[in-house]
Design a protein around this motif. Structure first.
Motif, PDB file in Angstrom:
ATOM      1  N   ILE A 249       0.852  -1.182   0.000  1.00 38.09           N
ATOM      2  CA  ILE A 249       0.000   0.000   0.000  1.00 38.09           C
ATOM      3  C   ILE A 249       0.891   1.236   0.000  1.00 38.09           C
ATOM      4  O   ILE A 249       1.903   1.278   0.692  1.00 38.09           O
ATOM      5  N   TYR A 250       0.508   2.209  -0.790  1.00 30.68           N
ATOM      6  CA  TYR A 250       1.207   3.496  -0.776  1.00 30.68           C
ATOM      7  C   TYR A 250       0.217   4.602  -0.459  1.00 30.68           C
ATOM      8  O   TYR A 250      -0.833   4.707  -1.084  1.00 30.68           O
ATOM      9  N   THR A 251       0.518   5.401   0.558  1.00 32.39           N
ATOM     10  CA  THR A 251      -0.300   6.576   0.829  1.00 32.39           C
ATOM     11  C   THR A 251       0.599   7.670   1.387  1.00 32.39           C
ATOM     12  O   THR A 251       1.810   7.480   1.490  1.00 32.39           O
ATOM     13  N   GLY A 252       0.047   8.820   1.725  1.00 31.03           N
ATOM     14  CA  GLY A 252       0.929   9.900   2.165  1.00 31.03           C
ATOM     15  C   GLY A 252       0.222  11.039   2.854  1.00 31.03           C
ATOM     16  O   GLY A 252      -1.005  11.066   2.970  1.00 31.03           O
ATOM     17  N   ARG A 253       1.066  11.974   3.282  1.00 34.52           N
ATOM     18  CA  ARG A 253       0.546  13.139   4.010  1.00 34.52           C
ATOM     19  C   ARG A 253       1.468  14.333   3.765  1.00 34.52           C
ATOM     20  O   ARG A 253       2.688  14.218   3.890  1.00 34.52           O
ATOM     21  N   GLY A 254       0.868  15.438   3.427  1.00 39.76           N
ATOM     22  CA  GLY A 254       1.635  16.668   3.255  1.00 39.76           C
ATOM     23  C   GLY A 254       1.555  17.492   4.527  1.00 39.76           C
ATOM     24  O   GLY A 254       0.484  17.921   4.915  1.00 39.76           O
TER      25      GLY A 254
ATOM     26  N   PHE B 237       7.713  20.294 -10.922  1.00 39.46           N
ATOM     27  CA  PHE B 237       8.403  18.995 -10.865  1.00 39.46           C
ATOM     28  C   PHE B 237       7.771  18.067  -9.816  1.00 39.46           C
ATOM     29  O   PHE B 237       7.825  16.850  -9.944  1.00 39.46           O
ATOM     30  N   TYR B 238       7.174  18.672  -8.783  1.00 37.20           N
ATOM     31  CA  TYR B 238       6.707  17.874  -7.649  1.00 37.20           C
ATOM     32  C   TYR B 238       5.843  16.650  -8.007  1.00 37.20           C
ATOM     33  O   TYR B 238       6.018  15.579  -7.408  1.00 37.20           O
ATOM     34  N   PRO B 239       4.915  16.732  -8.964  1.00 35.25           N
ATOM     35  CA  PRO B 239       4.101  15.536  -9.234  1.00 35.25           C
ATOM     36  C   PRO B 239       4.933  14.280  -9.451  1.00 35.25           C
ATOM     37  O   PRO B 239       4.564  13.185  -8.994  1.00 35.25           O
TER      38      PRO B 239
ATOM     39  N   VAL C 192       7.579  13.487  -7.991  1.00 37.82           N
ATOM     40  CA  VAL C 192       8.003  12.993  -6.672  1.00 37.82           C
ATOM     41  C   VAL C 192       6.861  12.229  -5.993  1.00 37.82           C
ATOM     42  O   VAL C 192       7.067  11.192  -5.366  1.00 37.82           O
ATOM     43  N   GLN C 193       5.649  12.734  -6.125  1.00 40.04           N
ATOM     44  CA  GLN C 193       4.526  12.023  -5.501  1.00 40.04           C
ATOM     45  C   GLN C 193       4.204  10.716  -6.238  1.00 40.04           C
ATOM     46  O   GLN C 193       3.655   9.783  -5.665  1.00 40.04           O
ATOM     47  N   MET C 194       4.587  10.643  -7.495  1.00 40.38           N
ATOM     48  CA  MET C 194       4.270   9.439  -8.265  1.00 40.38           C
ATOM     49  C   MET C 194       5.295   8.318  -8.043  1.00 40.38           C
ATOM     50  O   MET C 194       5.011   7.140  -8.286  1.00 40.38           O
TER      51      MET C 194
ATOM     52  N   GLU D  94       6.500  19.190  -0.971  1.00 41.30           N
ATOM     53  CA  GLU D  94       5.263  19.686  -1.574  1.00 41.30           C
ATOM     54  C   GLU D  94       4.732  20.901  -0.808  1.00 41.30           C
ATOM     55  O   GLU D  94       4.407  21.936  -1.391  1.00 41.30           O
ATOM     56  N   LYS D  95       4.656  20.751   0.501  1.00 38.67           N
ATOM     57  CA  LYS D  95       4.055  21.829   1.280  1.00 38.67           C
ATOM     58  C   LYS D  95       4.957  23.054   1.314  1.00 38.67           C
ATOM     59  O   LYS D  95       4.476  24.177   1.362  1.00 38.67           O
ATOM     60  N   PHE D  96       6.266  22.838   1.260  1.00 40.85           N
ATOM     61  CA  PHE D  96       7.158  23.991   1.163  1.00 40.85           C
ATOM     62  C   PHE D  96       6.906  24.735  -0.155  1.00 40.85           C
ATOM     63  O   PHE D  96       6.804  25.951  -0.200  1.00 40.85           O
TER      64      PHE D  96
ATOM     65  N   LEU E 170      -1.297  -0.691  -4.150  1.00 40.27           N
ATOM     66  CA  LEU E 170      -2.649  -0.177  -3.889  1.00 40.27           C
ATOM     67  C   LEU E 170      -2.511   1.213  -3.265  1.00 40.27           C
ATOM     68  O   LEU E 170      -1.820   1.365  -2.260  1.00 40.27           O
ATOM     69  N   ILE E 171      -3.176   2.202  -3.855  1.00 41.51           N
ATOM     70  CA  ILE E 171      -3.045   3.567  -3.335  1.00 41.51           C
ATOM     71  C   ILE E 171      -4.395   4.109  -2.864  1.00 41.51           C
ATOM     72  O   ILE E 171      -5.244   4.458  -3.676  1.00 41.51           O
ATOM     73  N   PRO E 172      -4.610   4.180  -1.538  1.00 45.51           N
ATOM     74  CA  PRO E 172      -5.803   4.851  -1.037  1.00 45.51           C
ATOM     75  C   PRO E 172      -5.525   6.351  -0.918  1.00 45.51           C
ATOM     76  O   PRO E 172      -4.466   6.744  -0.442  1.00 45.51           O
TER      77      PRO E 172
ATOM     78  N   ASP F  44      -9.158  14.185  -4.427  1.00 41.72           N
ATOM     79  CA  ASP F  44      -8.434  15.344  -4.982  1.00 41.72           C
ATOM     80  C   ASP F  44      -7.036  14.962  -5.489  1.00 41.72           C
ATOM     81  O   ASP F  44      -6.450  15.658  -6.302  1.00 41.72           O
ATOM     82  N   GLN F  45      -6.508  13.843  -4.998  1.00 40.41           N
ATOM     83  CA  GLN F  45      -5.162  13.407  -5.395  1.00 40.41           C
ATOM     84  C   GLN F  45      -5.182  12.544  -6.662  1.00 40.41           C
ATOM     85  O   GLN F  45      -4.160  12.012  -7.081  1.00 40.41           O
ATOM     86  N   ASP F  46      -6.341  12.388  -7.246  1.00 43.72           N
ATOM     87  CA  ASP F  46      -6.468  11.466  -8.380  1.00 43.72           C
ATOM     88  C   ASP F  46      -5.532  11.747  -9.568  1.00 43.72           C
ATOM     89  O   ASP F  46      -5.009  10.808 -10.165  1.00 43.72           O
TER      90      ASP F  46
ATOM     91  N   TYR G 234      -2.474  12.524  -9.978  1.00 41.73           N
ATOM     92  CA  TYR G 234      -1.161  11.880  -9.915  1.00 41.73           C
ATOM     93  C   TYR G 234      -1.233  10.429 -10.369  1.00 41.73           C
ATOM     94  O   TYR G 234      -0.451   9.963 -11.179  1.00 41.73           O
ATOM     95  N   PHE G 235      -2.180   9.737  -9.775  1.00 42.92           N
ATOM     96  CA  PHE G 235      -2.160   8.290  -9.937  1.00 42.92           C
ATOM     97  C   PHE G 235      -2.808   7.853 -11.241  1.00 42.92           C
ATOM     98  O   PHE G 235      -2.441   6.833 -11.809  1.00 42.92           O
ATOM     99  N   ARG G 236      -3.714   8.705 -11.725  1.00 37.92           N
ATOM    100  CA  ARG G 236      -4.290   8.469 -13.044  1.00 37.92           C
ATOM    101  C   ARG G 236      -3.170   8.523 -14.086  1.00 37.92           C
ATOM    102  O   ARG G 236      -3.060   7.675 -14.946  1.00 37.92           O
TER     103      ARG G 236
ATOM    104  N   ILE H 102       4.557   5.126   3.433  1.00 41.36           N
ATOM    105  CA  ILE H 102       3.899   6.410   3.673  1.00 41.36           C
ATOM    106  C   ILE H 102       4.843   7.547   3.299  1.00 41.36           C
ATOM    107  O   ILE H 102       5.926   7.669   3.860  1.00 41.36           O
ATOM    108  N   GLN H 103       4.413   8.340   2.336  1.00 40.53           N
ATOM    109  CA  GLN H 103       5.232   9.479   1.931  1.00 40.53           C
ATOM    110  C   GLN H 103       4.877  10.712   2.750  1.00 40.53           C
ATOM    111  O   GLN H 103       3.710  11.057   2.875  1.00 40.53           O
ATOM    112  N   ILE H 104       5.888  11.351   3.290  1.00 35.16           N
ATOM    113  CA  ILE H 104       5.683  12.639   3.948  1.00 35.16           C
ATOM    114  C   ILE H 104       6.165  13.696   2.956  1.00 35.16           C
ATOM    115  O   ILE H 104       7.372  13.887   2.769  1.00 35.16           O
ATOM    116  N   SER H 105       5.216  14.355   2.316  1.00 37.70           N
ATOM    117  CA  SER H 105       5.586  15.262   1.218  1.00 37.70           C
ATOM    118  C   SER H 105       5.849  16.671   1.756  1.00 37.70           C
ATOM    119  O   SER H 105       5.123  17.614   1.470  1.00 37.70           O
ATOM    120  N   ASP H 106       6.940  16.761   2.541  1.00 37.22           N
ATOM    121  CA  ASP H 106       7.347  18.055   3.114  1.00 37.22           C
ATOM    122  C   ASP H 106       7.732  19.042   2.007  1.00 37.22           C
ATOM    123  O   ASP H 106       7.417  20.229   2.063  1.00 37.22           O
TER     124      ASP H 106
END
Ligand code: TRP
Length: 387
Positions: A77-82, A194-196, A198-200, A117-119, A217-219, A223-225, A227-229, A111-115
């Motif tokens: 499973i891959y998921t994340g948090r900004g 460029f960030y997308p 990194v999330q992919m 991204e938020k910066f 599997l990515i839950p 709104d994050q669709d 990237y994964f599409r 679990i990706q911590i997309s620091d």
């Protein structure tokens, strides 16, 4: 997606979201009862309320994932948090769901911590983001992930493991193609552009690291669709399975059935560190009520649970017992249960949950390092995928 009444991009959710329209626009499938029954076969007959009650409501290839799983194939499973602002319930609950999936399917969770991204997207300094990331990681781990099978990747800290793959992905995306999908324009800073990539990355990286084609599997919140599409085709071009998507709705804010719980509006959100009194006050003051203006009227006409925020919270998560939920529904609708009673019941459920959560958080605090990406972890976990 931007339509007349609402807007959903990875960075902005506004207005009254029409999920039916999103499904159409994004080309994603609704999870039907047949698929839910199939999942149940592997979870001891149990379904997390998030599946049973349609919070995670849409997918791509979930059926294929089950086909493979039934043949003995492993998936991760891959998921994340900004990390940008304090977490509220709407941020945390998806992780509770992911932990449930981990328990039931025994899979590794990345679990990706997309620091970064938020910066790049918010008016925050690196220091502010890093501090928030530490707090968020602790919150996420407090839901009880398996330390051996969970790997936290922080973009700032672990970019060296991801960078080659991010470049491979970035090279397959040109600006004119992604511009509209992500809502970029000529003023967007180039880091954000460029960030997308990194999330992919994590939709394919474990397969590369473990040198095996592993289903992912990515839950995620719908709104994050984008990237994964996009990543689905890229995975395929890179010689790997397309990632399997599992998309969820947003937890509604306190003030109404249509808005999203948002950190920037403290009257719409219950934060993980709100005291029991704060929770009680917010619910009493702000939770949108489906009840009647007076008790007399309520007894006669009854309330409307379908638009009542408290009932929605119970339904989404806080009342897992289906029979009890139905009883509350009936009593509220008939006028037997008053708004004040429904609020008190909900306040207790939320406060009980938060109290337990905070205890677990204290217990996990000294162990955070066990979850962070390391080569040692990878070398140990390689065996999960050896058959
Ligand atoms: N971009 C997400 C956010 O703003 C965080 C995130 C990173 C994420 N990787 C993910 C979410 C993978 C879902 C799946 O919070």
């Amino acid at each position: 997606m931007v339509s007349e009444n609402f807007k959903v991009t990875p960075w902005e959710v506004e207005g009254e979201v029409d999920y039916g329209k999103l499904i159409e626009e994004f080309g994603i499938n609704v999870i039907d009862t047949k698929l839910l029954e199939r999942i149940k076969k592997h979870t001891g007959g149990e379904l997390h309320p998030y599946l049973e009650r349609g919070i995670f409501f849409a997918h791509r290839d979930l059926d294929k994932l089950l086909d493979a799983y039934e043949k003995g194939e492993k998936f991760y499973i891959y998921t994340g948090r900004g990390p940008s602002q304090d977490m509220h319930l709407g941020h945390l609950l998806p992780f509770v769901f992911v932990k449930w999936l981990q328990d039931k399917f025994g899979c590794e969770v990345w679990i990706q911590i997309s620091d970064d991204e938020k910066f790049l997207f918010k008016e925050k300094t690196i220091d502010q983001i890093k501090k928030q990331a530490e707090i968020d990681i602790l919150n996420i781990l407090a839901v009880g992930f398996d330390s051996e099978k969970t790997i936290i990747v922080s973009d700032f800290k672990h970019i060296s493991v991801m960078y080659e793959t991010a470049c491979e992905i970035a090279k397959k995306l040109n600006f004119s193609n992604v511009k509209a999908t992500f809502g970029f324009n000529n003023k967007t800073n180039i880091g954000a552009i460029f960030y997308p990539a990194v999330q992919m990355v994590l939709a394919v990286l474990p397969s590369k690291i473990y040198k095996k084609n592993i289903l992912c599997l990515i839950p995620y919140g719908i709104d994050q669709d984008p990237y994964f599409r996009l990543q689905r085709d890229i995975n395929e071009k890179m010689g790997f399975y397309k990632p399997v998507c599992l998309a969820g709705v947003f937890l509604p804010g306190l003030q109404g059935p249509t808005g999203k719980m948002s950190s920037s509006d403290s009257s719409s959100a219950i934060f993980l560190d709100d005291t029991p009194e704060e929770v009680a006050n917010k619910i009493k003051k702000y939770a949108f009520s489906g009840g009647q203006p007076t008790i007399e009227e309520h007894r006669i006409k009854g309330g409307n649970p379908d638009i009542d925020t408290c009932f929605q919270y119970l339904k989404l998560f806080f009342e897992p017992d289906n029979a009890k939920l139905q009883e509350i529904y009936n009593n509220y609708k008939s006028g037997k249960m008053l708004t004040s009673e429904l609020k008190i019941y909900t306040i207790k459920k939320i406060n009980d949950f938060l109290e337990k959560f905070r205890q677990q958080r204290e217990a996990i605090q000294p162990r955070v390092n066990e979850f962070l990406y390391s080569e040692e972890k990878i070398n140990k976990n390689r065996k999960i995928y050896e058959t």
